[in-house]
Design an enzyme around this catalytic site. Structure first.
Site, mmCIF file in Angstrom:
data_model
loop_
_atom_site.group_PDB
_atom_site.id
_atom_site.type_symbol
_atom_site.label_atom_id
_atom_site.label_comp_id
_atom_site.label_asym_id
_atom_site.label_seq_id
_atom_site.Cartn_x
_atom_site.Cartn_y
_atom_site.Cartn_z
ATOM 1 N N GLU A 62 -11.799 0.997 -16.359
ATOM 2 C CA GLU A 62 -11.547 -0.070 -15.608
ATOM 3 C C GLU A 62 -11.100 -1.428 -16.179
ATOM 4 O OE1 GLU A 62 -11.786 -0.115 -12.323
ATOM 5 O OE2 GLU A 62 -12.057 1.967 -12.175
ATOM 6 N N GLY A 63 -11.620 -1.544 -17.624
ATOM 7 C CA GLY A 63 -11.345 -2.807 -18.226
ATOM 8 C C GLY A 63 -9.928 -2.941 -18.486
ATOM 9 N N HIS A 64 -9.074 -1.752 -18.785
ATOM 10 C CA HIS A 64 -7.773 -1.949 -19.045
ATOM 11 C C HIS A 64 -7.035 -2.016 -17.484
ATOM 12 C CE1 HIS A 64 -8.667 1.131 -22.489
ATOM 13 N NE2 HIS A 64 -8.079 0.224 -23.110
ATOM 14 N N ASP A 124 -12.049 -7.600 -27.036
ATOM 15 C CA ASP A 124 -11.476 -7.834 -28.735
ATOM 16 C C ASP A 124 -11.339 -9.262 -28.937
ATOM 17 O OD1 ASP A 124 -11.402 -4.754 -29.441
ATOM 18 O OD2 ASP A 124 -10.676 -5.092 -27.330
ATOM 19 N N SER A 134 -15.543 0.662 -23.111
ATOM 20 C CA SER A 134 -14.536 0.756 -24.428
ATOM 21 C C SER A 134 -14.363 2.234 -24.253
ATOM 22 C CB SER A 134 -15.517 0.513 -25.418
ATOM 23 O OG SER A 134 -14.851 1.198 -26.647
ATOM 24 N N SER A 135 -13.139 2.577 -24.831
ATOM 25 C CA SER A 135 -12.582 4.074 -25.083
ATOM 26 C C SER A 135 -13.497 4.627 -25.807
ATOM 27 C CB SER A 135 -11.270 4.122 -25.626
ATOM 28 O OG SER A 135 -10.638 3.361 -24.626
ATOM 29 N N ARG A 136 -14.362 4.006 -26.691
ATOM 30 C CA ARG A 136 -15.042 4.615 -27.643
ATOM 31 C C ARG A 136 -16.577 5.026 -27.132
ATOM 32 N NH1 ARG A 136 -12.216 1.160 -31.598
ATOM 33 N NH2 ARG A 136 -11.092 2.800 -33.363
HETATM 34 P P1 AMP Z 1 -7.767 -0.883 -26.512
HETATM 35 O O1 AMP Z 1 -7.136 0.311 -25.779
HETATM 36 O O2 AMP Z 1 -9.125 -0.574 -26.852
HETATM 37 O O3 AMP Z 1 -6.809 -1.253 -27.698
HETATM 38 O O4 AMP Z 1 -7.706 -2.056 -25.472
HETATM 39 C C1 AMP Z 1 -6.570 -2.511 -24.929
HETATM 40 C C2 AMP Z 1 -6.853 -3.874 -24.374
HETATM 41 O O5 AMP Z 1 -7.850 -3.739 -23.257
HETATM 42 C C3 AMP Z 1 -7.100 -4.894 -25.390
HETATM 43 O O6 AMP Z 1 -6.681 -6.051 -24.857
HETATM 44 C C4 AMP Z 1 -8.668 -4.734 -25.196
HETATM 45 O O7 AMP Z 1 -9.103 -6.172 -25.386
HETATM 46 C C5 AMP Z 1 -8.776 -4.570 -23.694
HETATM 47 N N1 AMP Z 1 -10.164 -4.154 -23.402
HETATM 48 C C6 AMP Z 1 -10.675 -3.242 -23.891
HETATM 49 N N2 AMP Z 1 -11.957 -3.052 -23.139
HETATM 50 C C7 AMP Z 1 -11.997 -3.835 -22.167
HETATM 51 C C8 AMP Z 1 -13.070 -4.408 -21.089
HETATM 52 N N3 AMP Z 1 -14.364 -3.744 -21.280
HETATM 53 N N4 AMP Z 1 -12.653 -5.201 -20.358
HETATM 54 C C9 AMP Z 1 -11.516 -5.761 -20.644
HETATM 55 N N5 AMP Z 1 -10.588 -5.825 -21.215
HETATM 56 C C10 AMP Z 1 -10.870 -4.732 -22.199
#
Ligand code: AMP
Length: 289
Positions: free
Chosen positions: A41-43, A156, A191-193
């Site tokens: 959902e964050g993405h 991040d 987080s994806s992790r």
């Molecule tokens: P990643 O796929 O982890 O590289 O994240 C891609 C983008 O999504 C980056 O700009 C992250 O900061 C953002 N992101 C990751 N987790 C969240 C979250 N929980 N809420 C909002 N944005 C996020």
């Protein structure tokens, strides 16, 4: 736009550039959301922000090998393209850019972006070479997807500072927007992790957001000694069973330098391992004057 159809997937830089240029020639404002996939959902909130503010939204999905250290989780990082496309079908996403490693790093590739000073601290100190990989891939993505606006997450935080600085220093013609962190109802930052966490580890991981909440509360109640606030977070982590801590810091929001006194806006940063999973989280601290 059909909201239930999965977005078209573009694999080449040439085709991606043409699609973005065509949209811009038609007068559309283009937004890009760089991700490594395994979308949550964050993405999706970043893509939704692009939908609100732009006419044409591109989500990039690329697990960037150059930002992972040799002992990090590049090989096991979740890759879930089909599920990601289904999730994006619930929004209006105009294209997904999913290049191969060879498209981004063809044989002979040897040029990297030397990241700004803010990249030497915190994540940069714990993960040597990480931000060099991030700045390099993000600049390459901006060239492949020459959008008007790019969306990043506060989750991040240091990455957002590093990218803003790079964009300013290198005059990249793109506006950077940083959007709030989305959390699960129990407070854990999405987080994806998080998929790596066992049920027991996930419970322990809640100590990160609890520590940050405590820091916010202390500052709201008038605490101005940054070390007191910092130690409160460390105690919360220890009490919650999180002892493998990389850093806990209270920093200046622009330079990321550690603060002694909270005289203005600050950011609290945490990085810790829960089991073998490394988690980061942060929050803004806003002392009312
Ligand atoms: P990643 O796929 O982890 O590289 O994240 C891609 C983008 O999504 C980056 O700009 C992250 O900061 C953002 N992101 C990751 N987790 C969240 C979250 N929980 N809420 C909002 N944005 C996020």
């Amino acid at each position: 736009m059909n909201a239930s159809k999965t977005p078209p997937v573009i694999h080449t830089i040439a085709q991606m550039r043409r699609a973005v240029r065509a949209a811009q020639v038609a007068g559309q404002r283009v937004g890009v959301v760089p991700t490594m996939g395994a979308l949550h959902e964050g993405h999706l909130s970043l893509a939704a922000a692009s939908n609100r503010e732009c006419d044409f939204t591109v989500v990039t999905i690329f697990v960037n090998p150059t930002q992972f250290g040799p002992r990090e989780d590049f090989a096991k990082y979740p890759r879930t393209l089909e599920a990601d496309l289904e999730k994006l079908a619930t929004l209006r996403v105009d294209a997904v850019f999913a290049p191969s490693n060879e498209e981004m790093y063809p044989p002979g590739f040897s040029t990297y972006v030397d990241p700004p000073t803010a990249a030497t601290l915190w994540e940069g100190a714990c993960r040597p070479g990480h931000f060099r990989g991030v700045t390099t891939v993000v600049l390459k993505l901006f060239l492949a997807v020459p959008a008007d606006v790019a969306y990043f997450g506060h989750k991040d935080y240091q990455q957002s500072v590093v990218i803003r600085r790079m964009v300013e220093d290198l005059n990249a013609p793109v506006e950077i927007r940083v959007m709030p962190t989305l959390r699960d109802p129990d407070g854990l930052a999405m987080s994806s992790r998080n998929v790596y966490l066992s049920v027991e580890e996930r419970q322990r991981a809640l100590a990160l957001s609890r520590g940050l909440q405590l820091a916010e509360q202390r500052v709201a109640l008038g605490e101005r000694d940054a070390e007191v606030v910092r130690l409160g977070m460390v105690e919360t982590l220890h009490a919650g069973g999180v002892t493998d801590i990389d850093y806990v810091a209270v920093v200046d929001p622009d330079t990321l330098a550690p603060l002694e006194q909270l005289a203005g806006p600050a950011v609290a940063l945490i990085a810790a391992r829960v089991g073998t999973t490394r988690l980061i989280d942060n929050c803004r601290l806003l002392p009312s004057s």
